[in-house]
Write a protein that holds these residues in place. Structure first.
Motif, PDB file in Angstrom:
ATOM      1  N   LYS A   1       0.835  -1.214   0.000  1.00 58.96           N
ATOM      2  CA  LYS A   1       0.000   0.000   0.000  1.00 58.96           C
ATOM      3  C   LYS A   1       0.866   1.259   0.000  1.00 58.96           C
ATOM      4  N   SER A   2       1.976   1.186   0.742  1.00 55.24           N
ATOM      5  CA  SER A   2       2.873   2.346   0.787  1.00 55.24           C
ATOM      6  C   SER A   2       3.477   2.603  -0.596  1.00 55.24           C
ATOM      7  N   ILE A   3       3.894   1.489  -1.237  1.00 55.53           N
ATOM      8  CA  ILE A   3       4.452   1.631  -2.593  1.00 55.53           C
ATOM      9  C   ILE A   3       3.398   2.164  -3.558  1.00 55.53           C
ATOM     10  N   LYS A   4       2.175   1.655  -3.406  1.00 52.23           N
ATOM     11  CA  LYS A   4       1.078   2.116  -4.264  1.00 52.23           C
ATOM     12  C   LYS A   4       0.842   3.615  -4.071  1.00 52.23           C
ATOM     13  N   SER A   5       0.919   4.049  -2.790  1.00 52.96           N
ATOM     14  CA  SER A   5       0.743   5.476  -2.500  1.00 52.96           C
ATOM     15  C   SER A   5       1.871   6.296  -3.121  1.00 52.96           C
ATOM     16  N   GLN A   6       3.100   5.754  -3.011  1.00 48.98           N
ATOM     17  CA  GLN A   6       4.254   6.448  -3.604  1.00 48.98           C
ATOM     18  C   GLN A   6       4.126   6.535  -5.130  1.00 48.98           C
ATOM     19  N   ILE A   7       3.601   5.438  -5.700  1.00 44.58           N
ATOM     20  CA  ILE A   7       3.390   5.435  -7.159  1.00 44.58           C
ATOM     21  C   ILE A   7       2.366   6.507  -7.540  1.00 44.58           C
ATOM     22  N   GLY A   8       1.320   6.611  -6.701  1.00 47.65           N
ATOM     23  CA  GLY A   8       0.302   7.635  -6.945  1.00 47.65           C
ATOM     24  C   GLY A   8       0.901   9.041  -6.893  1.00 47.65           C
ATOM     25  N   GLU A   9       1.755   9.247  -5.872  1.00 46.00           N
ATOM     26  CA  GLU A   9       2.402  10.554  -5.746  1.00 46.00           C
ATOM     27  C   GLU A   9       3.333  10.826  -6.938  1.00 46.00           C
ATOM     28  N   SER A  10       4.066   9.777  -7.345  1.00 47.99           N
ATOM     29  CA  SER A  10       4.971   9.925  -8.487  1.00 47.99           C
ATOM     30  C   SER A  10       4.184  10.237  -9.762  1.00 47.99           C
ATOM     31  N   ARG A  11       3.025   9.528  -9.910  1.00 42.46           N
ATOM     32  CA  ARG A  11       2.185   9.779 -11.076  1.00 42.46           C
ATOM     33  C   ARG A  11       1.694  11.221 -11.094  1.00 42.46           C
ATOM     34  N   LYS A  12       1.298  11.710  -9.916  1.00 41.70           N
ATOM     35  CA  LYS A  12       0.813  13.085  -9.803  1.00 41.70           C
ATOM     36  C   LYS A  12       1.909  14.080 -10.173  1.00 41.70           C
ATOM     37  N   LYS A  13       3.138  13.833  -9.630  1.00 38.36           N
ATOM     38  CA  LYS A  13       4.255  14.730  -9.933  1.00 38.36           C
ATOM     39  C   LYS A  13       4.604  14.690 -11.420  1.00 38.36           C
ATOM     40  N   GLN A  14       4.549  13.456 -11.974  1.00 35.29           N
ATOM     41  CA  GLN A  14       4.852  13.333 -13.390  1.00 35.29           C
ATOM     42  C   GLN A  14       3.834  14.104 -14.235  1.00 35.29           C
ATOM     43  N   GLN A  15       2.553  13.962 -13.887  1.00 31.58           N
ATOM     44  CA  GLN A  15       1.503  14.663 -14.618  1.00 31.58           C
ATOM     45  C   GLN A  15       1.659  16.175 -14.500  1.00 31.58           C
ATOM     46  N   GLU A  16       2.021  16.634 -13.286  1.00 34.70           N
ATOM     47  CA  GLU A  16       2.245  18.068 -13.091  1.00 34.70           C
ATOM     48  C   GLU A  16       3.430  18.547 -13.918  1.00 34.70           C
ATOM     49  N   ALA A  17       4.516  17.727 -13.925  1.00 34.46           N
ATOM     50  CA  ALA A  17       5.699  18.096 -14.709  1.00 34.46           C
ATOM     51  C   ALA A  17       5.378  18.123 -16.199  1.00 34.46           C
ATOM     52  N   MET A  18       4.593  17.117 -16.641  1.00 37.05           N
ATOM     53  CA  MET A  18       4.226  17.057 -18.058  1.00 37.05           C
ATOM     54  C   MET A  18       3.325  18.233 -18.450  1.00 37.05           C
ATOM     55  N   GLU A  19       2.411  18.578 -17.536  1.00 37.69           N
ATOM     56  CA  GLU A  19       1.522  19.711 -17.807  1.00 37.69           C
ATOM     57  C   GLU A  19       2.314  21.018 -17.851  1.00 37.69           C
ATOM     58  N   LYS A  20       3.287  21.121 -16.919  1.00 37.15           N
ATOM     59  CA  LYS A  20       4.139  22.310 -16.909  1.00 37.15           C
ATOM     60  C   LYS A  20       4.941  22.406 -18.202  1.00 37.15           C
ATOM     61  N   GLU A  21       5.484  21.255 -18.645  1.00 38.46           N
ATOM     62  CA  GLU A  21       6.247  21.233 -19.880  1.00 38.46           C
ATOM     63  C   GLU A  21       5.351  21.529 -21.086  1.00 38.46           C
ATOM     64  N   ARG A  22       4.130  20.974 -21.042  1.00 40.39           N
ATOM     65  CA  ARG A  22       3.184  21.229 -22.132  1.00 40.39           C
ATOM     66  C   ARG A  22       2.875  22.717 -22.231  1.00 40.39           C
ATOM     67  N   LYS A  23       2.647  23.347 -21.079  1.00 42.60           N
ATOM     68  CA  LYS A  23       2.371  24.778 -21.069  1.00 42.60           C
ATOM     69  C   LYS A  23       3.572  25.583 -21.560  1.00 42.60           C
ATOM     70  N   ARG A  24       4.788  25.131 -21.140  1.00 39.47           N
ATOM     71  CA  ARG A  24       5.994  25.842 -21.570  1.00 39.47           C
ATOM     72  C   ARG A  24       6.153  25.767 -23.089  1.00 39.47           C
ATOM     73  N   ARG A  25       5.925  24.569 -23.606  1.00 39.81           N
ATOM     74  CA  ARG A  25       6.049  24.402 -25.061  1.00 39.81           C
ATOM     75  C   ARG A  25       4.975  25.197 -25.794  1.00 39.81           C
ATOM     76  N   GLN A  26       3.744  25.154 -25.231  1.00 40.43           N
ATOM     77  CA  GLN A  26       2.655  25.894 -25.869  1.00 40.43           C
ATOM     78  C   GLN A  26       2.927  27.390 -25.835  1.00 40.43           C
ATOM     79  N   GLU A  27       3.480  27.852 -24.715  1.00 38.40           N
ATOM     80  CA  GLU A  27       3.799  29.279 -24.603  1.00 38.40           C
ATOM     81  C   GLU A  27       4.882  29.675 -25.607  1.00 38.40           C
ATOM     82  N   ASN A  28       5.863  28.763 -25.798  1.00 40.65           N
ATOM     83  CA  ASN A  28       6.908  29.029 -26.794  1.00 40.65           C
ATOM     84  C   ASN A  28       6.317  29.088 -28.199  1.00 40.65           C
ATOM     85  N   LEU A  29       5.395  28.150 -28.481  1.00 38.43           N
ATOM     86  CA  LEU A  29       4.729  28.150 -29.784  1.00 38.43           C
ATOM     87  C   LEU A  29       3.898  29.420 -29.961  1.00 38.43           C
ATOM     88  N   ASP A  30       3.179  29.801 -28.873  1.00 39.67           N
ATOM     89  CA  ASP A  30       2.361  31.029 -28.929  1.00 39.67           C
ATOM     90  C   ASP A  30       3.249  32.256 -29.136  1.00 39.67           C
TER      91      ASP A  30
END
Length: 463
Positions: free
Chosen positions: A153-182
């Motif tokens: 369960k602890s590992i599952k929770s850590q995976i959830g946190e990692s997934r959340k951080k990854q999604q946030e990082a990807m969204e941040k990168e997506r916004k950065r790229r979109q802003e560069n394109l804009d």
């Protein structure tokens, strides 16, 4: 770290991850196709051709090769409600592997716990001997199993946190790229608009400068003022059309980014609106000068007619010819002086200082010829008082005395051509008041541009 050529090319291979169980067939069309095999969830397949829509069923199909066994065939990318293939993402593949392993661990732990519980229940009737020892050993395994489950369960929770951080990082990168394109898009828009506006401003300044010169000089510096005015007006109309096209282009760009509320495109929209207002003012300048040129055209014609009359008056006065005698000399039939004859007389006047264009414009007024009455009128100049002004004994104001004041509406006959006083910038004429025949000097226009007199037709009295 470094990436070798094989690893780099591997990243460029278009691949899919199987998202739901789907059949791979040997043909593009689903109907009549033979199943090669079933693709299982999380299998990786390599794209061999571009996806194509099967018109009959309106399904997007793609030819692929499985990574697992190298089988080739056609697979449906997505159905009416199910997505079978999703773009390959190494992170997603690893995440799904971990999820599968965690699920297997949870199932294994649950199975072991049920087995132990069953055996403990079977050994519940034994109170002595080795079976009791076995039961105690099984009971001792419980905490270990629970610890494993807790760690899972602890590992599952850590995976959830990692997934959340990854999604946030990807969204941040997506916004950065979109802003560069804009930003790139916004820079291109502003660069294009600035180029258009720069060209437009240069064109406007060039034609407006030419128009202003004609309006200011009233065509006096031109050999053919009407032709130059027509040319300037044509240039202004052409530039006004250019301005309209520039405004239309700016409007297209504004409409394209009107839904942008923040970021580079929103800033570009604000800049575009300012530029649009600036270009709109150029359009107003063009139209303003077109109106001014039309007015100047009328003024040039009027000035030419006045200059022609003045030249003819000076000539008659210099030659001491009576108006009726001049008419008798010029009219062949005693009824009218032809325009050709009038042109010949004017062109023959020595030192008239009339330009050919002034002669042409002045003659236009008499295209039908001159009657005796018209010729006599030309020999006299009359002014109407539009603002009370004194009539004095001499041209120089300092050396003159006031004879009386001319009142608004009074008519005077001009006896001597107007003179300009360089020191005072006053325009004055010697004249005779028709009301009481008083003669003297009066100011036509003050040094601030105030008009005291205006040109008037010869008055006639009916008995």
């Amino acid at each position: 770290g470094e990436v070798n050529e094989e690893e780099f090319l591997e990243q460029l291979r278009p691949r899919y991850l199987v998202n739901a169980v789907v059949s791979m067939t040997d043909g593009m069309t689903v109907k009549g196709g033979k199943t090669v095999r079933k693709l299982e969830v999380n299998e990786v397949v390599e794209q061999l051709d571009q996806p194509t829509r099967e018109l009959g069923l309106n399904l997007m199909r793609v030819r692929v090769r499985t990574q697992k066994d190298g089988k080739e065939g056609y697979v449906t990318v997505s159905g009416t409600s199910t997505t079978f293939l999703v773009p390959y993402d190494p992170a997603m593949v690893m995440e799904r592997k971990v999820e599968k392993a965690m699920q297997e661990l949870a199932e294994a732990g649950s199975h072991v716990q049920k087995y132990i519980d069953t055996k403990i229940e079977e050994l519940g009737s034994f109170h002595t001997g080795p079976w009791v020892e076995a039961k105690n050993a099984l009971l001792a395994m419980g905490p270990r199993i629970r610890k494993v489950q807790q760690e899972r369960k602890s590992i599952k929770s850590q995976i959830g946190e990692s997934r959340k951080k990854q999604q946030e990082a990807m969204e941040k990168e997506r916004k950065r790229r979109q802003e560069n394109l804009d930003k790139l898009a916004a820079d291109r828009i502003i660069e294009e608009v600035n180029r258009i506006v720069g060209d437009t401003e240069r064109k406007v300044e060039m034609v407006v400068e030419s128009a202003q010169a004609l309006v200011s000089s009233r065509g006096t510096e031109s050999d053919n003022p009407l032709q130059d005015i027509d040319s300037a007006e044509k240039d202004l109309l052409s530039v006004a059309d250019w301005v309209d096209k520039a405004l239309a282009k700016i409007k297209d760009h504004v409409d394209a980014v009107k839904n942008s509320t923040k970021g580079p495109l929103s800033e570009a929209r604000t800049t575009l609106l300012k530029v649009k207002a600036k270009v709109g003012s150029l359009d107003s300048r063009c139209k303003k000068h077109i109106v001014a040129l039309k007015s100047t055209r009328k003024q040039v014609t009027h000035d030419a007619q006045i200059a022609l009359k003045i030249a003819l008056r000076k000539h008659v006065k210099r030659e001491a010819i009576k108006p009726h005698e001049l008419f008798k000399q010029l009219s062949k039939d005693g009824q009218v002086v032809s325009v050709q004859t009038l042109r010949g007389v004017i062109q023959a006047i020595p030192n008239s200082e009339l330009k050919p264009s002034q002669v042409d414009l002045g003659i236009e007024l008499f295209a039908a010829g001159l009657s005796k009455l018209t010729l006599i009128e030309m020999m006299h100049e009359y002014q109407r008082c539009v603002k009370d002004i004194a009539i004095t004994t001499a041209y120089e104001l300092k050396e003159s005395k006031t004879i009386r004041k001319l009142l608004v509406g009074e008519l005077v006959e001009v006896l001597e051509a107007r003179k300009e006083d360089g020191a005072t910038s006053l325009s004055r004429v010697r004249c005779r008041a028709l009301h009481d025949q008083k003669e003297g000097w009066a100011t036509l226009k003050g040094n601030q541009g105030t008009a005291f007199m205006e040109s008037s037709q010869k008055p006639y009295y009916c008995c």
